[in-house]
Design an enzyme around this catalytic site. Structure first.
Site, PDB file in Angstrom:
ATOM      1  N   GLU A  17       1.666   0.195   1.988  1.00  0.00           N
ATOM      2  CA  GLU A  17       2.821   0.855   1.365  1.00  0.00           C
ATOM      3  C   GLU A  17       2.769   2.375   1.529  1.00  0.00           C
ATOM      4  O   GLU A  17       2.611   3.117   0.549  1.00  0.00           O
ATOM      5  CB  GLU A  17       2.903   0.468  -0.105  1.00  0.00           C
ATOM      6  CG  GLU A  17       3.167  -1.006  -0.300  1.00  0.00           C
ATOM      7  CD  GLU A  17       3.454  -1.384  -1.756  1.00  0.00           C
ATOM      8  OE1 GLU A  17       3.073  -0.630  -2.666  1.00  0.00           O
ATOM      9  OE2 GLU A  17       4.052  -2.452  -1.970  1.00  0.00           O
ATOM     10  N   GLU A  63       3.876  -9.446   0.303  1.00  0.00           N
ATOM     11  CA  GLU A  63       3.379  -9.532  -1.077  1.00  0.00           C
ATOM     12  C   GLU A  63       4.499  -9.975  -1.998  1.00  0.00           C
ATOM     13  O   GLU A  63       5.640  -9.517  -1.861  1.00  0.00           O
ATOM     14  CB  GLU A  63       2.942  -8.156  -1.598  1.00  0.00           C
ATOM     15  CG  GLU A  63       1.693  -7.579  -1.034  1.00  0.00           C
ATOM     16  CD  GLU A  63       1.384  -6.239  -1.706  1.00  0.00           C
ATOM     17  OE1 GLU A  63       1.841  -5.993  -2.835  1.00  0.00           O
ATOM     18  OE2 GLU A  63       0.695  -5.428  -1.076  1.00  0.00           O
TER      19      GLU A  63
HETATM   20  C1  GAL Z   1       2.165  -3.512  -4.335  1.00  0.00           C
HETATM   21  C2  GAL Z   1       0.824  -3.058  -3.779  1.00  0.00           C
HETATM   22  C3  GAL Z   1      -0.297  -3.958  -4.245  1.00  0.00           C
HETATM   23  C4  GAL Z   1      -0.195  -4.215  -5.716  1.00  0.00           C
HETATM   24  C5  GAL Z   1       1.156  -4.811  -6.001  1.00  0.00           C
HETATM   25  C6  GAL Z   1       1.357  -5.257  -7.415  1.00  0.00           C
HETATM   26  O1  GAL Z   1       3.099  -2.517  -4.364  1.00  0.00           O
HETATM   27  O2  GAL Z   1       0.836  -3.020  -2.384  1.00  0.00           O
HETATM   28  O3  GAL Z   1      -1.523  -3.358  -3.920  1.00  0.00           O
HETATM   29  O4  GAL Z   1      -0.387  -3.016  -6.396  1.00  0.00           O
HETATM   30  O5  GAL Z   1       2.127  -3.877  -5.657  1.00  0.00           O
HETATM   31  O6  GAL Z   1       1.628  -4.257  -8.299  1.00  0.00           O
END
Ligand code: GAL
Length: 667
Positions: free
Chosen positions: A156, A308
């Site tokens: 990110e 994710e």
């Molecule tokens: C994303 C990030 C993860 C984790 C997830 C949940 O933005 O890439 O590492 O933090 O959010 O909050």
């Protein structure tokens, strides 16, 4: 053709299922259990090492790869492939402690210190040297490990820096863009407030605006920041690629992320990939999610990766609602329905401590007895039923403009007739009726190829490039239908008002000029009457529109602009343009957008389904998703086929229980 992604799909034999795996948070005995449970849940891909820099290089130049060797071998032994991450989003403390200049100075002049993540200045040569260093070391060691399936560069990408390194890099970027200082002075219109620069050394990032700072300078700084972050990605990508050329290399994008122009980024990657966390507390969160999914597919015109999502609740908001039973499955198929070739989560095992200890995980704190685990396990074992759909393409005849320059112009440069525009929300408002009426939609940028579409929707594009305006004219002239909404076409690439009348870039297209923009007063609403006598409400914004070649579709019935047009339509070559000069109620906007789409002869994916059912196509696969918690829906299916999740033959209609999903392979 995307040989690297084809290779990944072949290797996995269908959709990727898994998530971020952070074994460095756990002691060795846990790892074996992890792999066993991963197998049980149908996991075939895990992203390893995203935050592991401190565990891999505990001191500068001293590498401790032993544990990762073990993890890679263990996973390979379990038949699980690895998406190996470069850990450069969270540099170890020795880097920022030893070299404080790697920390970003923020817009307010404060330094963002160690103790979180994203504590790096993307323009810092020292940061880049170390980031490329660890990326190269990982590639050197693991490029030919049999578990390795792809590379995940950093995480990110995000920080914006304003310190001395950033200032230097900004000047270099500007020199490249403008060549000489006079061109910069012109583009930035420095004759206003006597801001003329006489030496490059005087040029700096925009300060925190005390009143406000130069709007073209702010715009260029957004462009520069996106490019600076992209340079970090490219440098690591190249360091990794040196060791092996056939694996996908990418990074993960965020939902409606304003600070990086993902159109430019996606060209540098082997696939677009998205992290999505729709708020389970919001009933319509799936609408913006769908737009983001369509954006991901459109960025490269290819299937993308859901990199994710949460198994249930997140932990960063004030109240973090869980995903009710069935919602996680539905959201996962929604991503697939819009072109994703994976369902991946943050993260595999819920952390015991640290910032995100209450963020849900595939394997929650309460273990395999948990409701959310069972849903994860069930999904992982169900996905292989639709394996043949992985890689299947989608097509659309409706395009919606979504461009970062348009976004930055509108939201990042201040000094507009009103300064509370929300580009992502406005785009979503225009997208929602199309989604709910089951039309396939692609997103396009200013540089997009419009020729394959029949309808183009341009929501609130205040800043447009000349080339885009020309392309839209050609599109309409050749028979395309264009819907443009309020405050569009106003300024050029340099944020300068197009003369001699609004809406400069689109005046010919819409067949009208605007002599004044009229932001509404608080609580003010307007009635708009259409030619057939029906009425609609509008609020927030009006324009005093003067048709030249256009005809009026609807006009204000009261107020200062009584009798003046709110909506117009202009025939343009063999096509037509509808222009909306106000913020219509959601119903009126829906009717306006949908009547243009229908008149253009575009067919929806399915006919007559309720708005809470989503319908998309990927080649011969029809996806139907019921977003209602309470209502059952019957959907007429265009032709016979087989519903792959349940294995039943379909001929005629599919009945969807609340939150149900159907994937029909049409014969
Ligand atoms: C994303 C990030 C993860 C984790 C997830 C949940 O933005 O890439 O590492 O933090 O959010 O909050």
């Amino acid at each position: 053709m995307n040989a690297r992604m084809d290779g990944l799909r072949r290797r996995l034999g269908g959709f990727a299922f898994g998530g971020d795996y952070n074994p460095e948070q756990w002691d060795r005995p846990v790892w074996k259990e992890d792999v066993e449970l991963m197998r049980r849940a149908g996991v075939n891909l895990v992203t390893v090492g995203v935050f592991a820099w401190a565990s891999l290089e505990p001191e500068p130049g001293r590498y401790t790869f032993g544990w990762l060797d073990e993890v890679m071998d263990l996973l390979h032994g379990g038949g699980i492939s690895v998406d190996l991450a470069t850990p450069t989003m969270a540099p170890p403390v020795w880097l920022s402690h030893g070299h404080p200049e790697v920390l970003p100075v923020m817009a307010d002049g404060e330094t963002f210190g160690f103790g979180n993540r994203l504590h790096y200045d993307p323009t810092s040569p020292r940061y880049r040297e170390h980031a490329v260093g660890i990326a190269g070391k990982l590639a050197e060691r693991y490029s030919h490990h049999p578990a390795l399936a792809m590379w995940h560069i950093s995480n990110e990408y995000g920080p914006t820096a304003y310190g001395p390194c950033a200032a230097e890099a900004f000047r270099t970027w500007l020199r490249r863009r403008y060549g000489d200082l006079e061109a910069l002075n012109e583009a930035w219109y420095t004759r206003f407030w006597g801001q003329r620069y006489t030496d490059w050394a005087q040029v700096a990032p925009p300060e925190v605006p005390r009143t406000w700072s130069n709007p073209a300078r702010r715009l260029d700084f957004k462009r520069f920041t996106s490019d600076a972050l992209l340079e970090c990605f490219v440098a690591e990508r190249d360091a990794v690629r040196r060791y092996r050329d056939d694996l996908p290399i990418l990074t993960n994008f965020m939902r409606f992320y304003r600070h990086a122009d993902y159109w430019r980024w996606a060209r540098e990657e082997d696939a677009a990939a998205l992290d999505i966390y729709p708020d389970p507390g919001r009933a319509d969160a799936h609408v913006a999610a769908a737009l983001n999914f369509d954006l991901m597919r459109s960025l490269r015109g290819e299937p993308w990766l859901l990199m994710e999502q949460a198994a249930s609740g997140v932990s960063q908001w004030r109240v973090n609602n869980v995903k009710r039973p069935g919602r996680m499955r539905l959201g996962s198929y929604q991503a697939i329905a819009h072109g994703a070739d994976s369902v991946l989560y943050f993260q595999w095992r819920a952390s015991r401590g640290g910032h995100e200890r209450f963020h849900s995980a595939m394997l929650p704190h309460s273990g395999t007895g948990a409701r959310s685990w069972q849903e994860v396990e069930a999904l992982g074992n169900e996905l292989p039923r639709i394996a043949a759909a992985a890689g299947a393409p989608s097509t659309a005849e409706v395009a919606l403009l979504f461009d970062w320059d348009a976004w930055w112009g509108l939201e990042d440069t201040y000094g507009l007739p009103r300064n509370d525009f929300d580009y992502a929300r406005i785009a979503t408002d225009h997208y929602r009726p199309l989604l709910e009426a089951h039309y396939a939609v692609d997103l396009v940028s200013f540089a997009g190829d419009l020729s394959r579409y029949r309808v183009l929707v341009i929501p609130n594009a205040y800043l447009v490039h000349d080339g885009f305006a020309t392309a839209v004219e050609a599109f309409a002239a050749a028979g395309g239908t264009v819907v443009i909404s309020l405050f569009s076409g106003v300024v050029d690439r340099d944020n300068q008002v197009r003369q001699p009348a609004y809406p400069g870039a689109f005046r010919r297209l819409i067949g009208a000029y605007i002599d004044e923009y009229w932001p509404a007063r608080e609580e003010e609403t307007f009635e708009v009457e259409f030619a057939d006598g029906t009425t609609a409400t509008a609020d927030w914004w009006q324009e005093s529109l003067h048709p030249e070649t256009a005809r009026v579709l609807g006009e204000y019935t009261g107020g200062d602009l009584a009798g003046r047009p709110a909506l117009i339509r202009n025939d343009f070559g063999s096509g037509c343009v509808v222009y909306i000069g106000t913020r219509l109620s959601p119903e009126a906007l829906r009717d306006t957008v949908l009547s243009a789409v229908r008149a253009a002869g575009v067919a929806p994916v399915v006919e007559g389904a309720p708005p809470y059912v989503e319908a998309t196509r990927r080649d011969r696969y029809l996806f139907l998703l019921n977003h209602s918690d309470t209502r059952t829906a019957s959907v007429a299916v265009p032709g016979p086929g087989v519903e792959l999740l349940g294995g039943s033959t379909v001929d005629g209609t599919v009945t969807l229980a609340p939150l149900a999903v159907a994937v029909v392979e049409l014969s």
